[in-house]
Enzyme design. Structure first.
Site, PDB file in Angstrom:
ATOM      1  N   GLY A 157       0.818  -1.201   0.000  1.00 50.77           N
ATOM      2  CA  GLY A 157       0.000   0.000   0.000  1.00 50.77           C
ATOM      3  C   GLY A 157       0.852   1.250   0.000  1.00 50.77           C
ATOM      4  O   GLY A 157       2.084   1.206  -0.043  1.00 50.77           O
ATOM      5  N   ASP A 182      -4.442 -13.249   3.898  1.00 57.47           N
ATOM      6  CA  ASP A 182      -5.804 -12.721   3.813  1.00 57.47           C
ATOM      7  C   ASP A 182      -6.209 -12.233   5.202  1.00 57.47           C
ATOM      8  O   ASP A 182      -6.395 -13.025   6.122  1.00 57.47           O
ATOM      9  CB  ASP A 182      -6.747 -13.825   3.326  1.00 57.47           C
ATOM     10  CG  ASP A 182      -8.203 -13.380   3.277  1.00 57.47           C
ATOM     11  OD1 ASP A 182      -8.489 -12.196   3.582  1.00 57.47           O
ATOM     12  OD2 ASP A 182      -9.060 -14.217   2.952  1.00 57.47           O
ATOM     13  N   ALA A 189      -5.063  -1.979   5.796  1.00 56.29           N
ATOM     14  CA  ALA A 189      -6.403  -1.493   6.117  1.00 56.29           C
ATOM     15  C   ALA A 189      -7.306  -1.627   4.902  1.00 56.29           C
ATOM     16  O   ALA A 189      -6.843  -1.684   3.759  1.00 56.29           O
ATOM     17  CB  ALA A 189      -6.361  -0.027   6.555  1.00 56.29           C
ATOM     18  N   TYR A 190      -8.593  -1.670   5.165  1.00 55.21           N
ATOM     19  CA  TYR A 190      -9.621  -1.539   4.131  1.00 55.21           C
ATOM     20  C   TYR A 190      -9.876  -0.040   4.021  1.00 55.21           C
ATOM     21  O   TYR A 190     -10.522   0.550   4.874  1.00 55.21           O
ATOM     22  CB  TYR A 190     -10.877  -2.292   4.563  1.00 55.21           C
ATOM     23  CG  TYR A 190     -11.987  -2.342   3.533  1.00 55.21           C
ATOM     24  CD1 TYR A 190     -12.709  -1.192   3.199  1.00 55.21           C
ATOM     25  CD2 TYR A 190     -12.334  -3.532   2.918  1.00 55.21           C
ATOM     26  CE1 TYR A 190     -13.738  -1.237   2.274  1.00 55.21           C
ATOM     27  CE2 TYR A 190     -13.365  -3.587   1.992  1.00 55.21           C
ATOM     28  CZ  TYR A 190     -14.059  -2.442   1.672  1.00 55.21           C
ATOM     29  OH  TYR A 190     -15.085  -2.490   0.760  1.00 55.21           O
ATOM     30  N   THR A 191      -9.336   0.587   2.982  1.00 55.77           N
ATOM     31  CA  THR A 191      -9.356   2.049   2.886  1.00 55.77           C
ATOM     32  C   THR A 191     -10.341   2.592   1.854  1.00 55.77           C
ATOM     33  O   THR A 191     -10.384   3.807   1.638  1.00 55.77           O
ATOM     34  CB  THR A 191      -7.953   2.576   2.541  1.00 55.77           C
ATOM     35  OG1 THR A 191      -7.510   1.978   1.315  1.00 55.77           O
ATOM     36  CG2 THR A 191      -6.962   2.262   3.662  1.00 55.77           C
ATOM     37  N   TYR A 214     -16.242   3.053   7.559  1.00 54.30           N
ATOM     38  CA  TYR A 214     -14.788   3.047   7.635  1.00 54.30           C
ATOM     39  C   TYR A 214     -14.319   3.532   9.004  1.00 54.30           C
ATOM     40  O   TYR A 214     -13.495   2.887   9.669  1.00 54.30           O
ATOM     41  CB  TYR A 214     -14.206   3.919   6.525  1.00 54.30           C
ATOM     42  CG  TYR A 214     -12.716   4.150   6.630  1.00 54.30           C
ATOM     43  CD1 TYR A 214     -11.822   3.100   6.474  1.00 54.30           C
ATOM     44  CD2 TYR A 214     -12.203   5.419   6.879  1.00 54.30           C
ATOM     45  CE1 TYR A 214     -10.448   3.300   6.570  1.00 54.30           C
ATOM     46  CE2 TYR A 214     -10.840   5.634   6.975  1.00 54.30           C
ATOM     47  CZ  TYR A 214      -9.967   4.573   6.821  1.00 54.30           C
ATOM     48  OH  TYR A 214      -8.612   4.791   6.920  1.00 54.30           O
ATOM     49  N   LYS A 230     -12.439   1.269  11.913  1.00 54.38           N
ATOM     50  CA  LYS A 230     -11.104   1.650  12.386  1.00 54.38           C
ATOM     51  C   LYS A 230     -11.116   1.895  13.894  1.00 54.38           C
ATOM     52  O   LYS A 230     -10.154   1.552  14.595  1.00 54.38           O
ATOM     53  CB  LYS A 230     -10.604   2.883  11.638  1.00 54.38           C
ATOM     54  CG  LYS A 230     -10.259   2.637  10.177  1.00 54.38           C
ATOM     55  CD  LYS A 230      -9.094   1.670  10.004  1.00 54.38           C
ATOM     56  CE  LYS A 230      -7.764   2.298  10.358  1.00 54.38           C
ATOM     57  NZ  LYS A 230      -6.622   1.363  10.090  1.00 54.38           N
TER      58      LYS A 230
END
Length: 292
Positions: free
Chosen positions: A12, A39, A71-73, A135, A139
């Site tokens: 990333g 994963d 992170a899932y951004t 999001y 977080k």
């Protein structure tokens, strides 16, 4: 003692720069983990990866530091994919923290989105969280999970990150400056633009210090600006006319996830911990664009 570093989210935006910074530390050992290797929605895979890595670190008598930049951004996608966002942003940091507790140091990257954006002064580290998006909620859940695990762990909140790798506002403005005569940018969202390389240097400094750090810190470049002001600065640094950047409001660009109107984080606790003080956002932006 040799330090063994594990970087998650290594491909990333921040992960790329973490690897670049760590490459300048001869003698240390660096392991890079991205989506292809682990994963983050799979608890068994996450714990197995950590246990295997920690076993090697112990066998070699090294110090273990995990820098979690994964992170899932996709902020808007998260509104309709909360399950995945929760696993990656909320659950996985807890699994990492549990495995690291008593075994090494964890530095976990979080976000300004854990706040509601209604402040008028920079958010201190102990400000109440009140996320308004999926999001942000996921977080915040990750922060709680890290704290609950105990151990030598610090959550570092940051905001408005841009870098040479991956999609971000600064790179978008560079592209639009080439493609369009004018571009409209919002004036009613204010934050502290943060160069991912500066952030990476800060995270490595935090990971490498011998003494424990506070459980929550903020790191951004200093100062505040609206996105409109940042866009004008990008144009100016490229020698383009900043008046080509036209002011508009958030209402003109409706998005699935609400954006915080005010995202300025107080970095006082960072400097008080004896870590290298962040520099001004405009200085960092100028160097970033020259280096690219």
């Amino acid at each position: 003692m040799t330090t063994s570093w594990l970087v998650t989210g290594a491909r990333g935006q921040v992960g790329h720069d973490l690897l670049d910074v760590l490459a300048g530390r001869p003698g240390d050992r660096v392991t890079a983990v991205g989506r292809a290797e682990v994963d983050l929605t799979d608890e068994g895979a996450v714990r197995g990866c950590l246990r295997d890595w920690l076993a090697g670190v112990r066998d070699r008598g090294e110090r273990a530091v995990l820098l979690n930049a994964a992170a899932y951004t996709a902020v808007d996608d998260a509104e309709t994919d909360e399950g995945t966002a929760q696993r990656v942003n909320g659950d996985a940091p807890g699994w990492l923290a549990q495995e690291m507790a008593g075994a090494g140091r964890l530095v976990h990257v979080s976000t300004d989105y854990v706040f509601d954006g209604s402040a008028t002064e920079p958010y201190p580290v102990d400000a109440p969280t009140a996320p308004r998006s999926v999001y942000g909620r996921t977080k915040a859940a990750g922060e709680r999970a890290v704290a609950a695990a105990g151990g030598d762990a610090t959550t570092v909140r940051t905001a408005w990150v841009y870098g040479e790798h991956g999609g971000n506002f600064v790179r978008t403005m560079l592209r639009l400056e080439r493609e369009r005569p004018t571009v409209s940018v919002v004036t009613d969202q204010v934050g502290s633009p943060t160069w991912s390389l500066d952030l990476a240097r800060g995270l490595v400094a935090l990971g490498s210090r011998e003494e424990p750090a506070p459980p929550v810190l903020h790191y951004t470049n200093t100062g505040a600006a609206s996105w409109w002001e940042v866009a004008r600065a990008v144009f100016e640094e490229r020698g383009a006319d900043p008046d080509r950047v036209l002011p508009t409001t958030t209402d003109a660009f409706p998005r699935p996830a609400p954006r915080p109107a005010y995202s300025v984080l107080d970095t006082g606790a960072w400097s008080a911990a004896g870590l290298p003080a962040p520099r001004a956002w405009r200085t960092a932006l100028a160097e970033a664009l020259r280096s690219w």
